[in-house]
Design a protein around this motif. Sequence first.
Motif, mmCIF file in Angstrom:
data_model
loop_
_atom_site.group_PDB
_atom_site.id
_atom_site.type_symbol
_atom_site.label_atom_id
_atom_site.label_comp_id
_atom_site.label_asym_id
_atom_site.label_seq_id
_atom_site.Cartn_x
_atom_site.Cartn_y
_atom_site.Cartn_z
ATOM 1 N N ALA A 100 0.828 -1.210 0.000
ATOM 2 C CA ALA A 100 0.000 0.000 0.000
ATOM 3 C C ALA A 100 0.861 1.259 0.000
ATOM 4 O O ALA A 100 0.528 2.256 -0.651
ATOM 5 N N ILE A 101 1.980 1.224 0.734
ATOM 6 C CA ILE A 101 2.892 2.366 0.797
ATOM 7 C C ILE A 101 3.648 2.518 -0.510
ATOM 8 O O ILE A 101 3.775 3.631 -1.050
ATOM 9 N N GLU A 102 4.122 1.419 -1.041
ATOM 10 C CA GLU A 102 4.917 1.495 -2.274
ATOM 11 C C GLU A 102 4.058 1.867 -3.478
ATOM 12 O O GLU A 102 4.552 2.500 -4.422
ATOM 13 N N ASP A 103 2.765 1.510 -3.428
ATOM 14 C CA ASP A 103 1.850 1.867 -4.523
ATOM 15 C C ASP A 103 1.200 3.235 -4.317
ATOM 16 O O ASP A 103 0.596 3.775 -5.250
ATOM 17 N N GLY A 104 1.261 3.763 -3.088
ATOM 18 C CA GLY A 104 0.527 5.007 -2.799
ATOM 19 C C GLY A 104 -0.974 4.796 -2.902
ATOM 20 O O GLY A 104 -1.705 5.703 -3.331
ATOM 21 N N ASP A 105 -1.451 3.632 -2.501
ATOM 22 C CA ASP A 105 -2.872 3.297 -2.635
ATOM 23 C C ASP A 105 -3.724 4.256 -1.797
ATOM 24 O O ASP A 105 -3.584 4.324 -0.577
ATOM 25 N N PRO A 106 -4.622 5.024 -2.441
ATOM 26 C CA PRO A 106 -5.373 6.056 -1.706
ATOM 27 C C PRO A 106 -6.357 5.501 -0.689
ATOM 28 O O PRO A 106 -6.680 6.181 0.290
ATOM 29 N N VAL A 107 -6.835 4.277 -0.895
ATOM 30 C CA VAL A 107 -7.799 3.678 0.033
ATOM 31 C C VAL A 107 -7.080 2.979 1.173
ATOM 32 O O VAL A 107 -7.356 3.220 2.345
ATOM 33 N N LEU A 108 -6.125 2.119 0.855
ATOM 34 C CA LEU A 108 -5.429 1.370 1.900
ATOM 35 C C LEU A 108 -4.576 2.265 2.786
ATOM 36 O O LEU A 108 -4.358 1.953 3.964
ATOM 37 N N THR A 109 -4.082 3.381 2.244
ATOM 38 C CA THR A 109 -3.343 4.335 3.080
ATOM 39 C C THR A 109 -4.270 5.311 3.791
ATOM 40 O O THR A 109 -3.810 6.115 4.601
ATOM 41 N N ALA A 110 -5.574 5.256 3.481
ATOM 42 C CA ALA A 110 -6.581 6.175 4.026
ATOM 43 C C ALA A 110 -6.325 7.618 3.618
ATOM 44 O O ALA A 110 -6.873 8.543 4.226
ATOM 45 N N ALA A 111 -5.528 7.834 2.589
ATOM 46 C CA ALA A 111 -5.296 9.201 2.104
ATOM 47 C C ALA A 111 -6.599 9.838 1.644
ATOM 48 O O ALA A 111 -6.802 11.050 1.783
ATOM 49 N N ASN A 112 -7.506 9.005 1.112
ATOM 50 C CA ASN A 112 -8.791 9.543 0.655
ATOM 51 C C ASN A 112 -9.617 10.093 1.808
ATOM 52 O O ASN A 112 -10.430 10.997 1.629
ATOM 53 N N TRP A 113 -9.429 9.564 3.021
ATOM 54 C CA TRP A 113 -10.117 10.105 4.192
ATOM 55 C C TRP A 113 -9.709 11.548 4.456
ATOM 56 O O TRP A 113 -10.492 12.341 4.974
ATOM 57 N N TYR A 114 -8.470 11.855 4.146
ATOM 58 C CA TYR A 114 -7.903 13.166 4.465
ATOM 59 C C TYR A 114 -7.927 14.115 3.268
ATOM 60 O O TYR A 114 -7.397 15.232 3.342
ATOM 61 N N GLY A 115 -8.502 13.659 2.170
ATOM 62 C CA GLY A 115 -8.584 14.501 0.977
ATOM 63 C C GLY A 115 -7.235 14.838 0.399
ATOM 64 O O GLY A 115 -7.008 15.941 -0.101
ATOM 65 N N THR A 116 -6.316 13.876 0.448
ATOM 66 C CA THR A 116 -4.968 14.122 -0.036
ATOM 67 C C THR A 116 -4.445 12.892 -0.747
ATOM 68 O O THR A 116 -5.179 11.918 -0.962
ATOM 69 N N ASN A 117 -3.192 12.935 -1.137
ATOM 70 C CA ASN A 117 -2.552 11.806 -1.797
ATOM 71 C C ASN A 117 -1.289 11.425 -1.037
ATOM 72 O O ASN A 117 -0.670 12.271 -0.387
ATOM 73 N N PHE A 118 -0.918 10.172 -1.139
ATOM 74 C CA PHE A 118 0.364 9.725 -0.608
ATOM 75 C C PHE A 118 1.196 9.231 -1.771
ATOM 76 O O PHE A 118 0.763 8.351 -2.513
ATOM 77 N N PRO A 119 2.392 9.784 -1.970
ATOM 78 C CA PRO A 119 3.193 9.379 -3.125
ATOM 79 C C PRO A 119 3.733 7.977 -2.976
ATOM 80 O O PRO A 119 4.124 7.575 -1.864
ATOM 81 N N PRO A 120 3.743 7.193 -4.038
ATOM 82 C CA PRO A 120 4.366 5.872 -3.948
ATOM 83 C C PRO A 120 5.783 6.008 -3.400
ATOM 84 O O PRO A 120 6.584 6.798 -3.894
#
Length: 227
Positions: A100-120
């Motif tokens: 999830a971290i290496e892919d920057g998965d927006p759901v599994l990282t919960a980035a979508n909860w925060y209205g942001t993105n996490f870079p792979p």
Amino acid sequence: MGKAEVIADGVYLVGGPGVSHSEDATAFVISFPEELVMIDSGAGQSAGRLVKNIEDSGLDPGKISTIILTHCHIDHIGAAPYFRERFGSRLVVHELDAEAIEDGDPVLTAANWYGTNFPPTPVDKKLKGEHEVLLFDKEELHCLHTPGHTPGSISVYLDRGGKRILFGQDIHGPFLPSFKSNVILWRRSMEKLLALNADILCEGHYGIFSGRERAAAYIRSQLRQVG
């Protein structure tokens, strides 16, 4: 914002609500003779504040050799890419949350909860199995696989100065299908933590519980609430 707090000998709370940013889960730094280890890194917006809090504690953030990520949610991993790029800190996570971290998965990282993105982001060491011991200046840092909140959730503990300090982080959950949560596994994980008889429990959002009775009582209260 408040200042970093000393939790135990060489253990500092450097991030979290009231310390760095309201969206941050708690973040800690452990001081070893030749290096520093960080446990989680906040949601990302407060990277500069984390650095300042570390410096204000009399520590050099450039000595953060390792960041141990207790699971893949952005409120715990958000600033990890910043520390990896700026200071060369290696990132350690359990293999079941690494993708999830290496892919920057927006759901599994919960980035979508925060209205942001996490870079792979590359993971430098993937923990495997139930228990790995990492050595820092010949001192042991224990990483226990405690799935439930996420498949690759871990808890970290350190024995220092006659006390066992446990970084349990998100003991409280939540437990959602989108996180691939598993309450049955979580219950088993909580029994593992209770068996440690920790003197200090550091939770991701609900504070520091000092004393064996308080630490165990908090874990048991969560077991009752989940039902």
